[in-house]
Design a protein around this motif. Structure first.
Motif, mmCIF file in Angstrom:
data_model
loop_
_atom_site.group_PDB
_atom_site.id
_atom_site.type_symbol
_atom_site.label_atom_id
_atom_site.label_comp_id
_atom_site.label_asym_id
_atom_site.label_seq_id
_atom_site.Cartn_x
_atom_site.Cartn_y
_atom_site.Cartn_z
ATOM 1 N N HIS A 14 -8.284 -0.914 -2.565
ATOM 2 C CA HIS A 14 -7.313 0.104 -2.184
ATOM 3 C C HIS A 14 -7.726 1.492 -2.657
ATOM 4 O O HIS A 14 -8.701 1.666 -3.386
ATOM 5 C CB HIS A 14 -5.936 -0.255 -2.757
ATOM 6 N N HIS A 314 -5.341 -5.668 -1.687
ATOM 7 C CA HIS A 314 -4.243 -4.930 -1.048
ATOM 8 C C HIS A 314 -4.101 -5.389 0.402
ATOM 9 O O HIS A 314 -5.044 -5.904 1.010
ATOM 10 C CB HIS A 314 -4.485 -3.423 -1.090
ATOM 11 N N GLU A 316 -1.583 -3.259 2.219
ATOM 12 C CA GLU A 316 -0.568 -2.239 2.503
ATOM 13 C C GLU A 316 -1.230 -1.048 3.182
ATOM 14 O O GLU A 316 -2.230 -0.510 2.701
ATOM 15 C CB GLU A 316 0.102 -1.795 1.202
ATOM 16 N N GLN A 319 -2.067 2.145 1.363
ATOM 17 C CA GLN A 319 -3.069 2.054 0.303
ATOM 18 C C GLN A 319 -4.490 1.838 0.831
ATOM 19 O O GLN A 319 -5.443 1.861 0.062
ATOM 20 C CB GLN A 319 -2.727 0.894 -0.641
ATOM 21 N N ALA A 339 2.547 -6.981 3.292
ATOM 22 C CA ALA A 339 3.041 -5.657 3.678
ATOM 23 C C ALA A 339 2.874 -5.450 5.177
ATOM 24 O O ALA A 339 3.182 -6.334 5.967
ATOM 25 C CB ALA A 339 2.333 -4.583 2.866
ATOM 26 N N ASP A 340 2.327 -4.315 5.578
ATOM 27 C CA ASP A 340 2.450 -3.882 6.962
ATOM 28 C C ASP A 340 1.149 -3.718 7.733
ATOM 29 O O ASP A 340 1.136 -3.130 8.799
ATOM 30 C CB ASP A 340 3.202 -2.553 7.008
ATOM 31 N N PHE A 443 4.102 3.446 -1.978
ATOM 32 C CA PHE A 443 4.900 2.374 -1.386
ATOM 33 C C PHE A 443 6.001 2.971 -0.518
ATOM 34 O O PHE A 443 6.501 4.067 -0.795
ATOM 35 C CB PHE A 443 5.546 1.497 -2.467
#
Length: 543
Positions: A14, A314, A316, A319, A339-340, A443
């Motif tokens: 990240h 990670h 995300e 990040q 996450a996404d 975040f």
């Protein structure tokens, strides 16, 4: 540092990478390369922290390559690589290359002696030049060397001086009652066949050159010492007249003004509009030294190669590496919440409830039957100890301890020695921005944008002596990045807790952690993990 593979697969952690992120990238790339996948390259998205640098130095390891983004660049295209012509090359040679060369290129770059761009030559440029000479067969300053080359010819007489260049009208001589008129202009290049009288007449009029096509040459012409060049060629008279025109160097007819070129490191989005709105077939591509390496046109953008990446530590979007939507994600190895990040196709995904991504990758070595080198094993041991805060973090599992001990045995180091390497560095003398934002993650929780940093130390009381300086830096960061909250964890290994500095609502922090928070600070005993003890509580509160 080793040369990067031609078409690498980047393994990256990240932004603002910590030791686990850096080491996981190094170790996973090393594992895949050990298995024969030689194109894997460890990468990083930010500066190496002091802690990580100590770890790298301890085991004589280099930091991964710095990766600014994975946007598609010109170098990612499968572009054309036609031959680059020198300025002095004949038009005839350029045309032959276009006609018979690999891929039959219709555009050729013309370069200086050092390989830099001079101009661009198209088949249309050659056609236009040829048509002009149909109307008036004439050449200016054609190099004699070029002329002999395109005619496959040789000079057979003995002139006192052989000129470097020739100029004049190109005449195909046929028997006529007005031969004197034919040669009235001595600045002529006469093309004839088995016509000795015509040759004598041309010599008497002192023309620049006589080209004898497909004919025996009488000895008298071989002994001629006039200034007129007598050239023989196996070509027909018609072809000879055309080829004389094509003996000119390409620099005479290629385009040299208002040239638009692209570099290998240009981003496709930045050149797309130029290509789509252009009338040109192709543009030259230059390397970092401005040397021509190829050409590209609109059709090259239809299916560009995308950079390939594996994400570690990670998953995300906030990040990860910029430009990820333009890249091909091949895999994710992580120990954080889902996450996404989205992908266009199924990928390898491994997410485990462990204290460190390095633990997962250590396990993968065992699964593949590969023993890590002492260097890699030492790095992995350090990463596990760093991410689990010497096994005191609530994210730490018994398996993390087992794997760390195994890696320590392979590296022939003790856990105590590794702990001293990881945590021995002082923080007091660092600039405040470097101190607070080296291990810093962003975040998005319930439509709130948060920034959370973590500083692991052995004496948080000493760091709190810089409290006002740190809070001011946090306020500036909050304004600059538009955060709703910003938190910095001063995680004390000896106290086994965290001094939490924050910019935001006191009540929110009180509600999240069940301890009275005021004056931008609160001590959280037994809180060691951002991932397991800070982010989840804020997520619950936001939900």
């Amino acid at each position: 540092m080793d040369t990067i593979a031609k078409d690498p697969i980047y393994v990256t952690g990240h932004q603002n990478p910590d030791t686990d992120s850096i080491v996981s990238a190094i170790a996973y790339a090393a594992l895949r390369n050990a298995l024969g996948d030689r194109e894997y390259v460890a990468a990083r998205l930010g500066n190496v922290s002091d802690e990580t640098q100590r770890v790298l130095d301890r085991f004589d390891a280099e930091a991964p390559v710095l990766l600014s983004n994975v946007r598609t660049q010109v170098q990612d295209l499968v572009f054309d690589t036609p031959p680059a012509m020198a300025r002095s090359v004949t038009i005839a040679h350029a045309w032959e290359t276009m006609r018979t060369g690999s891929g039959a290129p219709s555009v050729l770059p013309v370069v200086e002696d050092d390989g830099t761009l001079y101009g661009m030559m198209t088949s249309g440029d050659i056609a236009n030049h040829s048509m002009k000479n149909v109307e008036r067969p004439h050449v200016d300053n054609v190099p004699v060397y070029n002329l002999l080359s395109v005619l496959e010819g040789q000079i057979i007489n003995q002139p006192s001086v052989i000129p470097e260049e020739l100029s004049g009208d190109v005449l195909i001589a046929v028997p006529t009652a007005h031969e004197g008129m034919l040669f009235s202009n001595p600045d002529s290049i006469v093309v004839c066949g088995q016509q000795p009288d015509m040759v004598r007449n041309a010599l008497d009029h002192g023309v620049k050159a006589v080209v004898i096509c497909q004919a025996d040459v009488p000895e008298e012409f071989r002994n001629d010492t006039s200034d007129t060049l007598i050239i023989t060629t196996p070509l027909s008279a018609y072809r000879t007249a055309r080829m004389i025109n094509l003996a000119l160097p390409v620099e005479r007819v290629c385009a040299t003004e208002d040239l638009k070129a692209f570099h290998l490191d240009d981003y496709l989005d930045d050149v797309k509009d130029v290509l789509l709105n252009s009338r040109y077939r192709a543009y030259p591509i230059l390397d970092e030294n401005d040397k021509v390496v190829g050409t590209m046109g609109r059709y090259h953008m239809i299916r560009p190669k995308r950079k390939r990446v594996v994400l570690v530590d990670h998953n995300e979007l906030a990040q990860t590496v910029p430009g990820l939507s333009e890249a091909e994600v091949l895999g994710i190895i992580d120990h954080h919440r889902l996450a996404d990040i989205q992908t266009t196709a199924p990928i390898f995904f491994r997410n485990e409830v462990l204290g460190s991504t390095a633990t997962i990758i250590s396990d993968m070595y065992q699964e593949k039957g590969v023993v890590p080198s002492k260097k890699v094993a030492g790095l992995l041991c350090c990463a596990i100890i760093s991410d689990t805060v010497m096994f005191k973090s609530p994210t730490c599992t018994e398996y993390d301890k087992v794997i760390a001990e195994r890696m320590a045995r392979i590296a022939e180091v003790s856990l105590e020695e590794v702990g001293n390497t990881v945590f021995a560095g002082g923080n007091m003398d660092k600039p405040v921005d470097e101190l607070l934002f080296t291990d810093f993650k962003e975040f998005l929780i319930a439509d709130h944008k948060l920034g959370i940093g973590q500083v692991t130390c052995l004496n948080s009381d000493e760091l709190l002596g810089r409290r006002d300086e740190m809070l001011e830096a946090m306020r500036l960061k909050m304004e600059d990045r538009g955060y709703d909250y910003i938190l910095i964890m001063l995680t004390d290994v000896l106290k086994e807790g965290t001094e939490l500095l924050y910019i935001g609502d006191d009540q929110t922090i009180t509600n999240a952690y069940g301890r009275p928070a005021s004056n931008n600070a609160v001590f959280l005993p037994k809180v060691m993990s951002r991932k397991k003890q800070i982010v989840p509580r804020l997520s619950e509160l936001g939900g």
